[in-house]
Scaffold this motif. Structure first.
Motif: not given
Length: 117
Positions: A71-87
């Motif tokens: 398990p590896t943590q991702i800050p929620l703001d990074v998850f929403l702003e960066d990860w969701m765009i990339t995915l």
């Protein structure tokens, strides 16, 4: 002890509630820095990357073929702003709070941010 059940909608709601509170999302990553993604069980020729709202719920999955992941943590703001765009650009679906039977929501990344509105 996991709070996730066979109620997929309740697990998704729990994901939103817990990540809003902790501001952390959990994914599974291996020592090479590769994040776990699997074939979708709902959509043909689609890939899905699962995420959890707690480290404990993510850790439940780290056995058998996923034993190399932690398990590896991702800050929620990074998850929403960066990860969701990339995915979204990569057309990878997002799995939310899959239970121990690997049952759970599979949705487009663009839909995830809307859950926080």
């Amino acid at each position: 002890m996991t709070k996730l059940t066979a109620d997929i909608q309740a697990n998704k709601d729990l994901f939103i509630a817990e990540t809003q509170e902790t501001r952390i999302v959990w994914g599974l990553c291996n020592v090479d820095g590769d994040w776990l993604s699997v074939e979708s069980s709902e959509f043909e020729e689609s890939e899905v990357m699962p995420f959890w709202s707690t480290e404990a719920d993510a850790k439940v999955q780290c056995e058998e073929e996923w034993a190399e992941f932690t398990p590896t943590q991702i800050p929620l703001d990074v998850f929403l702003e960066d990860w969701m765009i990339t995915l979204s650009e990569d057309e990878v679906l997002v799995g939310l709070n899959w239970n121990s039977s690997l049952e759970g929501t599979e949705t487009e990344a663009t839909n995830v941010a809307k859950l926080y509105l």
